[in-house]
Design a protein around this motif. Structure first.
Motif, PDB file in Angstrom:
ATOM      1  N   UNK A 135      42.383  25.990  31.704  1.00  0.00           N
ATOM      2  CA  UNK A 135      41.045  25.682  32.275  1.00  0.00           C
ATOM      3  C   UNK A 135      40.899  26.461  33.568  1.00  0.00           C
ATOM      4  N   UNK A 136      39.704  26.814  33.985  1.00  0.00           N
ATOM      5  CA  UNK A 136      38.444  26.543  33.328  1.00  0.00           C
ATOM      6  C   UNK A 136      38.141  27.551  32.211  1.00  0.00           C
ATOM      7  N   UNK A 137      37.112  27.225  31.469  1.00  0.00           N
ATOM      8  CA  UNK A 137      36.667  28.204  30.453  1.00  0.00           C
ATOM      9  C   UNK A 137      35.858  29.293  31.161  1.00  0.00           C
ATOM     10  N   UNK A 138      35.484  30.317  30.435  1.00  0.00           N
ATOM     11  CA  UNK A 138      34.817  31.503  30.977  1.00  0.00           C
ATOM     12  C   UNK A 138      35.613  32.058  32.178  1.00  0.00           C
ATOM     13  N   UNK A 139      36.919  31.993  32.101  1.00  0.00           N
ATOM     14  CA  UNK A 139      37.763  32.336  33.253  1.00  0.00           C
ATOM     15  C   UNK A 139      37.704  33.838  33.577  1.00  0.00           C
ATOM     16  N   UNK A 140      37.872  34.685  32.568  1.00  0.00           N
ATOM     17  CA  UNK A 140      37.921  36.125  32.837  1.00  0.00           C
ATOM     18  C   UNK A 140      36.605  36.632  33.401  1.00  0.00           C
ATOM     19  N   UNK A 141      35.507  36.150  32.830  1.00  0.00           N
ATOM     20  CA  UNK A 141      34.194  36.625  33.325  1.00  0.00           C
ATOM     21  C   UNK A 141      33.912  36.036  34.705  1.00  0.00           C
ATOM     22  N   UNK A 142      34.433  34.833  34.959  1.00  0.00           N
ATOM     23  CA  UNK A 142      34.217  34.209  36.270  1.00  0.00           C
ATOM     24  C   UNK A 142      34.983  34.963  37.355  1.00  0.00           C
ATOM     25  N   UNK A 143      36.205  35.377  37.041  1.00  0.00           N
ATOM     26  CA  UNK A 143      36.964  36.191  38.025  1.00  0.00           C
ATOM     27  C   UNK A 143      36.236  37.524  38.231  1.00  0.00           C
ATOM     28  N   UNK A 144      35.797  38.132  37.130  1.00  0.00           N
ATOM     29  CA  UNK A 144      35.118  39.437  37.220  1.00  0.00           C
ATOM     30  C   UNK A 144      33.851  39.329  38.087  1.00  0.00           C
ATOM     31  N   UNK A 145      33.143  38.212  37.928  1.00  0.00           N
ATOM     32  CA  UNK A 145      31.866  38.049  38.664  1.00  0.00           C
ATOM     33  C   UNK A 145      32.096  37.511  40.074  1.00  0.00           C
ATOM     34  N   UNK A 146      33.375  37.316  40.437  1.00  0.00           N
ATOM     35  CA  UNK A 146      33.660  36.885  41.808  1.00  0.00           C
ATOM     36  C   UNK A 146      33.524  35.388  42.013  1.00  0.00           C
ATOM     37  N   UNK A 147      33.485  34.645  40.898  1.00  0.00           N
ATOM     38  CA  UNK A 147      33.306  33.194  41.039  1.00  0.00           C
ATOM     39  C   UNK A 147      34.617  32.423  41.071  1.00  0.00           C
ATOM     40  N   UNK A 148      35.729  33.123  40.794  1.00  0.00           N
ATOM     41  CA  UNK A 148      37.042  32.437  40.778  1.00  0.00           C
ATOM     42  C   UNK A 148      38.078  33.408  41.350  1.00  0.00           C
ATOM     43  N   UNK A 149      38.885  32.916  42.275  1.00  0.00           N
ATOM     44  CA  UNK A 149      39.894  33.773  42.911  1.00  0.00           C
ATOM     45  C   UNK A 149      40.948  34.227  41.890  1.00  0.00           C
ATOM     46  N   UNK A 150      41.230  35.515  41.889  1.00  0.00           N
ATOM     47  CA  UNK A 150      42.178  36.067  40.913  1.00  0.00           C
ATOM     48  C   UNK A 150      43.534  35.385  40.987  1.00  0.00           C
ATOM     49  N   UNK A 151      44.086  35.251  42.197  1.00  0.00           N
ATOM     50  CA  UNK A 151      45.443  34.658  42.311  1.00  0.00           C
ATOM     51  C   UNK A 151      45.451  33.218  41.782  1.00  0.00           C
ATOM     52  N   UNK A 152      44.359  32.505  42.061  1.00  0.00           N
ATOM     53  CA  UNK A 152      44.280  31.107  41.588  1.00  0.00           C
ATOM     54  C   UNK A 152      44.284  31.097  40.055  1.00  0.00           C
ATOM     55  N   UNK A 153      43.524  32.014  39.490  1.00  0.00           N
ATOM     56  CA  UNK A 153      43.457  32.088  38.013  1.00  0.00           C
ATOM     57  C   UNK A 153      44.826  32.442  37.442  1.00  0.00           C
TER      58      UNK A 153
END
Ligand code: HGY
Ligand code: MN
Ligand code: MN
Ligand code: MN
Length: 409
Positions: A135-153
Motif C-alpha cells: 500500500x498505497x495503490x497507484x504508488x508508482x504514478x504517485x511517486x512520479x507525480x511527486x505525491x509520495x516520497x521515493x524513499x518512503x515508497x
C-alpha cells in the motif's frame, strides 16, 4: 487528412499474450507488484517496447517508459499514454494492461505511418497500481507525480513482509532514470470501465470527467482469547464479533439511500483462528470511496466515532492505520470534450462519467492535463477472471485514443 487505425491483430494479440503471463498452477492470473510474475510481465512489455524501436527508460520506483522522440521534438513535453500491468489476485486480463498495450499500439501505428509529431509520445507502465501487496495503490504514478516520497515508497513493507526496494532490486527493475519530462503536455489513460454503466446504457465510449476519492484503512482489534464454552457472553472481549460489527456498520452506512459512497471490507483475519477459541485479535481492511470529498471525510469521521464507541462497549482496543488516501479529482474538461468529439466523429456513442475505480490518471492529473477513456465491461465485472470486453470495443477504444492523441500531438 490521413486517417489512421490501430493494427487490431497486434493489439488483441498482445493483450492475450500478456494475459497468459503470471498464471499460478491452478490457472489463476496473479501478477502482484514486484513478484516474479510481475517481472515476467515487465520483461514481455519491455521486449515489445524495444521491438517497436522506442527508447526504454526505467525510473527509481520501477516505472517503465517507452519513449518515441526525435532530435527535433525531444525537448518538448510529451503526450503520455499509460496505465499499469500489475494485477490483483485471480485477475482478469484487461485491467491496466489494455491501456499500456493500446498506448504502445498507438505509437507503433504512428511510427509505421512515418508520422512526425511535434512532441514526443511516451507510453508508461506504472509500478504497483493495484496496491494489493504494497500500500498505497497507484504508488508508482504517485511517486512520479511527486505525491509520495521515493524513499518512503522504497521502504514500504508488503503484506508478505517483503520490502519494496529490495523486491525492485531482486527483479531487476530498480532503475536510475529521472524522467526529463516531469510535466507531460497531456496524460491519457484508456481503461476498461470495470462497472456496468456503459453496457447498461448501450454506450460505446466513456469520457471520464472525474474520479472518486479513496480511503483505505487497516483496523486491528485486540480482544482476549478465551474458552468458547465456559466464558459467559457478558464477560467476553470478542475481537471477531467486533470485526463483524465494523463490517456491518460500513456496509449498511454506504447502502443507506442518502449515501453516495461505497464501502468494502476486502480482507479479514482472526487470531488464533480456532473453532473453540474466542478471537483475541482481528485485522480487517476498509475501502471507503466517495466522489464528494466532504462526504468521504464524513464517512471516515463516522467510522472513527463508531470505533471509539465499540472500544468502550466491547472492552477491546482498536487501532486504525491509514493505508492510502486520495481525494476526488476532476479531469481536464477540454480533453474530456475532445474524447466526446472524437467518439462522435467516429460515429460511436459516448457519455461523461465518474470513475469508481482508482487509476494512475488520478495521480497524473496533479501534473498534467489528464483524462480517461472507458470501454464497456461485460456485466460490469472486474478484479475477477470473468472480466471481459469484446474485441470490437477494445479496438474501438484504441482508435478513439489514437485520434485523440493525433489531435493533441
Ligand atoms: O482499487 C482500485 O480502484 C484500483 O484498481 N487500484
Ligand atoms: Mn486498473
Ligand atoms: Mn484494478
Ligand atoms: Mn485501478
Amino acid at each position: 487528412m490521413a486517417t489512421f487505425s490501430v493494427n487490431s491483430e497486434r493489439l488483441l494479440g498482445h493483450i492475450r499474450e500478456l494475459g497468459t503471463i503470471g498464471r499460478e498452477s491452478d490457472g489463476r492470473l496473479s501478477r502482484l507488484a514486484l513478484s516474479d510474475a510481475d517481472r515476467l510481465g515487465r520483461d514481455c512489455l519491455v521486449s515489445w517496447i524495444r521491438a517497436a524501436g522506442l527508447d526504454v527508460a526505467i525510473d527509481q520506483i520501477g516505472n517503465i517508459f517507452g519513449i518515441w522522440a526525435n532530435d527535433k521534438n525531444r525537448d518538448q513535453p510529451p503526450v503520455m499514454l499509460g496505465s499499469h500491468i500489475d494485477t490483483v489476485i485471480n485477475a482478469g486480463i484487461y485491467d491496466g494492461c489494455y491501456g499500456v498495450i493500446a498506448g504502445l499500439e498507438v505509437i507503433q501505428t504512428f511510427k509505421d505511418a512515418d508520422v512526425r509529431p511535434d512532441r514526443p509520445i511516451v507510453v508508461a507502465s506504472f509500478t504497483n497500481e493495484e496496491g494489493v501487496r504494497f500500500s498505497p495503490d497507484m504508488m508508482g504514478s504517485c511517486v512520479y507525480a511527486g505525491g509520495l516520497d521515493l524513499q518512503k515508497a522504497l521502504a514500504t513493507r508488503g503484506t508478505d513482509g517483503a520490502i519494496l526496494g529490495s523486491e525492485l532490486n531482486r527483479i531487476g527493475y530498480a532503475g536510475n532514470y529521472t524522467p526529463g519530462f516531469l510535466h507531460p503536455a497531456a496524460y491519457l489513460e484508456l481503461h476498461i470501465e470495470q462497472g456496468p454503466v456503459l453496457e447498461r446504457t448501450g454506450t460505446s465510449i466513456g469520457a471520464v470527467a472525474d474520479l472518486q476519492g479513496i480511503s483505505w484503512q487497516r483496523i486491528t482489534i485486540e480482544g482476549q482469547a478465551n474458552h468458547a464454552g465456559t466464558t459467559p457472553m457478558a464477560f467476553r472481549s470478542d475481537a471477531g464479533y467486533v470485526a463483524a460489527r465494523i463490517m456491518t456498520f460500513v456496509h449498511d452506512r454506504a447502502s443507506a439511500s442518502e449515501a453516495s459512497g461505497v464501502a468494502t471490507v476486502g480482507t479479514i483475519a482472526f487470531e488464533p483462528n480456532a473453532i473453540n477459541v474466542i478471537p483475541s485479535r482481528a485485522t480487517l481492511t476498509v475501502d471507503l470511496r466517495n466522489p464528494d470529498e466532504k462526504r468521504l471525510l464524513k464517512d471516515e469521521r463516522s467510522l472513527a466515532e463508531f470505533l471509539s464507541r465499540l472500544q468502550t462497549t466491547e472492552h477491546v482496543k482498536i487501532q486504525a492505520e491509514q493505508l492510502a488516501r486520495s481525494s476526488p479529482v476532476t479531469f481536464d474538461p477540454e480533453i474530456v470534450a475532445l474524447i466526446e468529439d472524437v467518439a462522435s466523429s467516429r460515429g460511436v456513442t459516448s457519455r461523461r462519467m465518474t470513475s469508481g475505480a482508482g487509476h494512475d490518471a488520478q495521480m497524473l492529473s496533479a501534473i498534467a492535463p489528464t483524462a480517461m477513456i472507458f470501454v464497456p465491461s461485460r456485466r460490469g465485472i472486474s478484479h475477477n477472471p470473468d472480466e471481459f470486453t469484446s474485441d470490437e470495443a477494445l479496438v474501438e477504444g484504441a482508435n478513439v485514443l489514437l485520434e485523440v492523441v493525433r489531435r493533441l500531438m
